[in-house]
Design a protein around this motif. Structure first.
Motif, PDB file in Angstrom:
ATOM      1  N   UNK A 195      -0.368   2.889  15.754  1.00 15.91           N
ATOM      2  CA  UNK A 195       0.685   1.885  14.889  1.00 15.91           C
ATOM      3  C   UNK A 195      -0.308   0.561  15.179  1.00 15.91           C
ATOM      4  N   UNK A 196      -0.502   0.265  16.378  1.00 22.76           N
ATOM      5  CA  UNK A 196      -1.320  -1.040  16.761  1.00 22.76           C
ATOM      6  C   UNK A 196      -2.508  -1.291  15.876  1.00 22.76           C
ATOM      7  N   UNK A 197      -3.313  -0.113  15.674  1.00 22.16           N
ATOM      8  CA  UNK A 197      -4.470  -0.149  15.044  1.00 22.16           C
ATOM      9  C   UNK A 197      -4.437  -0.369  13.379  1.00 22.16           C
ATOM     10  N   UNK A 198      -3.184   0.260  13.069  1.00 21.69           N
ATOM     11  CA  UNK A 198      -2.975   0.118  11.569  1.00 21.69           C
ATOM     12  C   UNK A 198      -2.266  -1.245  11.259  1.00 21.69           C
ATOM     13  N   UNK A 199      -1.426  -1.749  12.198  1.00 17.44           N
ATOM     14  CA  UNK A 199      -0.953  -3.194  12.128  1.00 17.44           C
ATOM     15  C   UNK A 199      -2.199  -3.998  11.937  1.00 17.44           C
ATOM     16  N   UNK A 200      -3.012  -3.973  12.934  1.00 21.28           N
ATOM     17  CA  UNK A 200      -4.153  -5.111  12.888  1.00 21.28           C
ATOM     18  C   UNK A 200      -4.993  -4.684  11.769  1.00 21.28           C
ATOM     19  N   UNK A 201      -5.030  -3.585  10.959  1.00 24.77           N
ATOM     20  CA  UNK A 201      -5.799  -2.934   9.655  1.00 24.77           C
ATOM     21  C   UNK A 201      -5.155  -3.902   8.400  1.00 24.77           C
ATOM     22  N   UNK A 202      -3.869  -3.900   8.526  1.00 27.93           N
ATOM     23  CA  UNK A 202      -3.034  -4.688   7.491  1.00 27.93           C
ATOM     24  C   UNK A 202      -3.373  -6.064   7.487  1.00 27.93           C
ATOM     25  N   UNK A 203      -3.167  -6.873   8.602  1.00 32.94           N
ATOM     26  CA  UNK A 203      -3.646  -8.181   8.850  1.00 32.94           C
ATOM     27  C   UNK A 203      -5.124  -8.436   8.523  1.00 32.94           C
ATOM     28  N   UNK A 204      -6.073  -7.577   8.922  1.00 34.68           N
ATOM     29  CA  UNK A 204      -7.419  -7.724   8.561  1.00 34.68           C
ATOM     30  C   UNK A 204      -7.610  -7.549   6.899  1.00 34.68           C
ATOM     31  N   UNK A 205      -7.200  -6.855   6.427  1.00 36.31           N
ATOM     32  CA  UNK A 205      -7.417  -6.583   4.956  1.00 36.31           C
ATOM     33  C   UNK A 205      -6.502  -7.797   4.195  1.00 36.31           C
ATOM     34  N   UNK A 206      -5.442  -8.369   4.653  1.00 34.08           N
ATOM     35  CA  UNK A 206      -4.913  -9.651   3.975  1.00 34.08           C
ATOM     36  C   UNK A 206      -5.851 -10.728   4.254  1.00 34.08           C
ATOM     37  N   UNK A 207      -6.369 -10.771   5.582  1.00 33.62           N
ATOM     38  CA  UNK A 207      -7.469 -11.848   5.936  1.00 33.62           C
ATOM     39  C   UNK A 207      -8.583 -11.783   4.683  1.00 33.62           C
ATOM     40  N   UNK A 208      -9.147 -10.494   4.655  1.00 36.32           N
ATOM     41  CA  UNK A 208     -10.537 -10.357   3.838  1.00 36.32           C
ATOM     42  C   UNK A 208      -9.957 -10.654   2.095  1.00 36.32           C
ATOM     43  N   UNK A 209      -8.650 -10.455   1.895  1.00 37.33           N
ATOM     44  CA  UNK A 209      -7.888 -10.810   0.593  1.00 37.33           C
ATOM     45  C   UNK A 209      -8.165 -12.377   0.571  1.00 37.33           C
TER      46      UNK A 209
END
Length: 280
Positions: free
Chosen positions: A34-48
């Protein structure tokens, strides 16, 4: 579920043995994923944020990396329907920066990257928490207190969030889509030893949800893609030449094991003073 589990632990129960030597329980595995996937969500919005700035020709005053962080918080707050998921995504992403700051601290001041496109990881963690409590004071007060933001600082964060929200919306409003734009393709490249993370990203639809959000919310040119890929480092990036966001499977692995090592129960609040930067 204790939604502040990571925040309360940031200061800091590390396991006595390295992660690979530990017996990971199913509960630890689920929480770390969950922690890794939550970080992935934030990271992808950041790259957006980078993608929107470049594809739409938006002006960015100050560090673009900081602006992308603030937009990621705004978009997650506004576009995550499940309240618990929204809370946990932001808390875990902030703690991801805190954990990175701990790990990247050098032997002395000369080892720290003070002049960089990114603010120091510790600054990014605290800036995120400030944005969170500024947006929703009641929801994130406890999180801000764990990060040792006092009442006056929390009140000041309201203005910080409002300023960022108004600035980003003033830039993005002229580019809001009236009808859905071109479909943004999502591709999962070979994941090798990191296939478990590619499968989890796909199962949760994280890349697909972002592609749908971008294509239906903003008027974007054709040719944009989102890929999961091996990168030989834990990272993610937007490439303006290929018009592509790449999320590296190694970053999910890095965040997974950061949580295994640091995500135990704890009572102390984060302490300022660690520094560093990971890619973004």
């Amino acid at each position: 579920m204790n939604y502040l589990r990571h925040l309360a632990a940031v200061a800091f129960a590390t396991l006595a043995l390295p992660a690979f030597a530990q017996d990971i329980t199913p509960e630890q595995d689920a929480e770390a994923m969950d922690f890794a996937m939550h970080d992935a969500v934030f990271t992808l919005y950041h790259e957006s944020g980078h993608l929107l700035a470049h594809e739409l020709g938006l002006p960015v005053l100050g560090k673009e990396e900081d602006a992308a962080d603030s937009l990621a918080v705004i978009l997650i707050l506004n576009n995550t329907g499940d309240d618990d998921e929204r809370f946990n995504t932001l808390v875990d992403a902030a703690n991801g920066w805190y954990y990175s700051a701990e790990d990247s601290t050098g032997e002395g001041l000369d080892d720290l990257s003070y002049y960089d496109d990114h603010s120091l990881d510790i600054q990014r963690a605290y800036a995120m928490v400030c944005m969170m409590v500024g947006a929703e004071p009641e929801e994130f007060t406890e999180a801000a207190e764990v990060y040792a933001l006092d009442a006056d600082q929390q009140d000041a964060c309201i203005g910080v969030y409002q300023q960022a929200d108004e600035a980003w919306n003033s830039l993005l409003d002229p580019h809001r889509a009236k009808t859905p734009g071109p479909t943004i393709p999502v591709k999962y490249e070979d994941a090798g030893d990191f296939q478990i993370y590619a499968d989890e990203l796909k199962k949760r639809g994280i890349l697909e949800d972002l592609a749908t959000f971008l294509s239906t919310t903003f008027t974007l040119p054709a040719g944009i893609e989102i890929h999961g890929a091996l990168c030989d480092e834990p990272n993610a990036f937007y490439d303006p030449e290929s018009h592509m966001i790449t999320y590296c499977y190694e970053l999910a692995d890095d965040m997974y094991f950061k949580d295994i090592e640091k995500g135990g129960e704890g009572e102390e609040a984060p302490a300022a003073g660690t520094s560093g930067s990971r890619g973004g």
